[in-house]
Design an enzyme around this catalytic site. Structure first.
Site, short mmCIF file in Angstrom:
data_model
loop_
_atom_site.label_atom_id
_atom_site.label_comp_id
_atom_site.label_asym_id
_atom_site.label_seq_id
_atom_site.Cartn_x
_atom_site.Cartn_y
_atom_site.Cartn_z
N HIS A 9 -12.39 -7.41 -23.76
CA HIS A 9 -12.86 -7.79 -22.42
C HIS A 9 -13.29 -6.63 -21.50
O HIS A 9 -14.45 -6.47 -21.18
CB HIS A 9 -11.78 -8.60 -21.70
CG HIS A 9 -11.42 -9.88 -22.38
ND1 HIS A 9 -12.31 -10.90 -22.59
CD2 HIS A 9 -10.23 -10.31 -22.90
CE1 HIS A 9 -11.70 -11.91 -23.20
NE2 HIS A 9 -10.44 -11.58 -23.41
C1 BDR Z 1 -9.27 -10.49 -18.30
O1 BDR Z 1 -7.95 -10.92 -18.00
C2 BDR Z 1 -7.03 -9.90 -18.29
O2 BDR Z 1 -5.93 -10.43 -19.00
C3 BDR Z 1 -7.75 -8.87 -19.10
O3 BDR Z 1 -7.27 -7.57 -18.85
C4 BDR Z 1 -9.18 -9.02 -18.66
O4 BDR Z 1 -9.42 -8.25 -17.52
C5 BDR Z 1 -9.84 -11.37 -19.39
O5 BDR Z 1 -9.93 -12.68 -18.94
#
Ligand code: BDR
Ligand code: CA
Length: 331
Positions: free
Chosen positions: A252
């Site tokens: 992500h």
């Molecule tokens: C996002 O949510 C967090 O858990 C991760 O770090 C990322 O920024 C993904 O949906």
């Protein structure tokens, strides 16, 4: 064009580390086109105190004295959600078995004040890369309403336009954590690119990639990242049927930095975008994708500024970039 000829991205990284946040931090530190001016921390994957401790720890391990300013410990309006320790570990880094003592100290300013001070000192120069709830950016906007004119651009990890959500059928976690802040930031008039689940769900990173990087560097920073990625990948193997036998994870947050350094690898759609702040759809990012439509309901007036959402990515190139960047001589 060689690395030394291209312009530097002067970045403030707003983060809730977090395993993929740590991955993104190390990508930023390793990338020759990124100059990290500061890190601002937020609650989300962990408490804000833990996020600050992790930012200080990760930068110390990497031998970089990047300023770290602690930010918000809760959303603007809604109640704080419990940190997802089953995804990132109770410490946000996959439950590290031990840590060397942290000698670094946080900046005395709040995250919002740090952002505003830096933006006023270097108008038009700074890129914000927020990869957690957008609370700090919304608080900075309250301190300095001209922030969208002072900041060069914002590249966020968050939201989804056409893809399923990850905390509800429609909401992505960072936006859902503080939907009021997200709506304020997305409609403030920043030059803003949203890197959401539409692209991050396309890029799977195997544990073997991080094992090769750790093997190459033989360094505490990349060993720590490998430990964290293994924990994070075990969560994905247990959650998604298609990842059961994969041994890897989504990257992500690192995708926001890849979009910053290599925007040509992505396809985009643009349009005014709002966030649902209440109810079942809380945290949903809604883009007006049909420019010709003239909606009668309030909230979609013609003066809502558009943002750019990344919708597709060259996934092989993105994966290669993570690998090549982290294999550089940056430690
Ligand atoms: C996002 O949510 C967090 O858990 C991760 O770090 C990322 O920024 C993904 O949906
Ligand atoms: Ca994050």
């Amino acid at each position: 064009m060689s690395d030394t000829q291209v312009p530097l991205h002067r970045v403030i990284y707003d983060t809730d580390p977090g395993v993929d946040d740590a991955m993104a931090l190390y990508y930023a530190l390793a990338h020759p086109r990124i100059e990290l001016l500061g890190i601002t921390t937020c609650y989300g994957n962990v408490t804000v105190q833990q996020a600050t401790a992790n930012a200080l720890y990760l930068t110390q391990l990497a031998g970089r004295a990047v300023p770290v300013a602690q930010g918000a410990d809760r959303p603007l309006v809604k109640h704080a959600e419990a940190p997802p320790d089953f995804i990132h570990g109770a410490d946000g880094l996959g439950n590290l078995p031990s840590r060397v003592p942290t000698t670094r100290q946080a900046d005395p300013r709040s995250a919002a004040q740090f952002i505003v001070d830096m933006a006023r000192a270097q108008p038009g120069q700074i890129t914000l890369v927020p990869v957690g709830p957008l609370t700090n950016i919304a608080l900075a906007l309250q301190l300095e309403p001209q922030l969208p004119q002072l900041i060069k651009q914002v590249v966020i990890m968050g939201g989804s336009i056409a893809e399923q959500g990850n905390v509800s059928p429609v909401a992505e976690a960072n936006i859902w954590n503080d939907p009021h802040a997200a709506d304020a930031v997305l409609t403030a008039g920043f030059d803003l690119t949203m890197v959401g689940l539409d692209v991050t769900y396309k890029v799977l990173l195997p544990v073997s990639l991080f094992a090769a990087i750790a093997d190459h560097h033989q360094h505490a920073a990349t060993d720590t990242l490998l430990h964290a990625v293994k924990f994070y990948s075990a969560f994905y193997a247990g959650r998604f049927a298609h990842m059961k036998d994969f041994d890897g994870c989504y990257g992500h947050d690192v995708m926001a930095f890849i979009c910053l350094t290599h925007p040509e690898l992505f396809d985009y759609e643009s349009g005014p975008t709002r966030v649902a702040t209440e109810g079942f759809a809380q945290g949903q990012t809604l883009m007006k994708r049909q420019a010709f439509m003239d909606y009668p309901m309030s909230g979609w007036e013609a003066d809502i500024p558009p943002l750019r959402a990344a919708m597709g990515v060259d996934l092989a190139a993105a994966k290669s970039l993570v690998q090549a960047t982290l294999l550089r001589a940056w430690l």
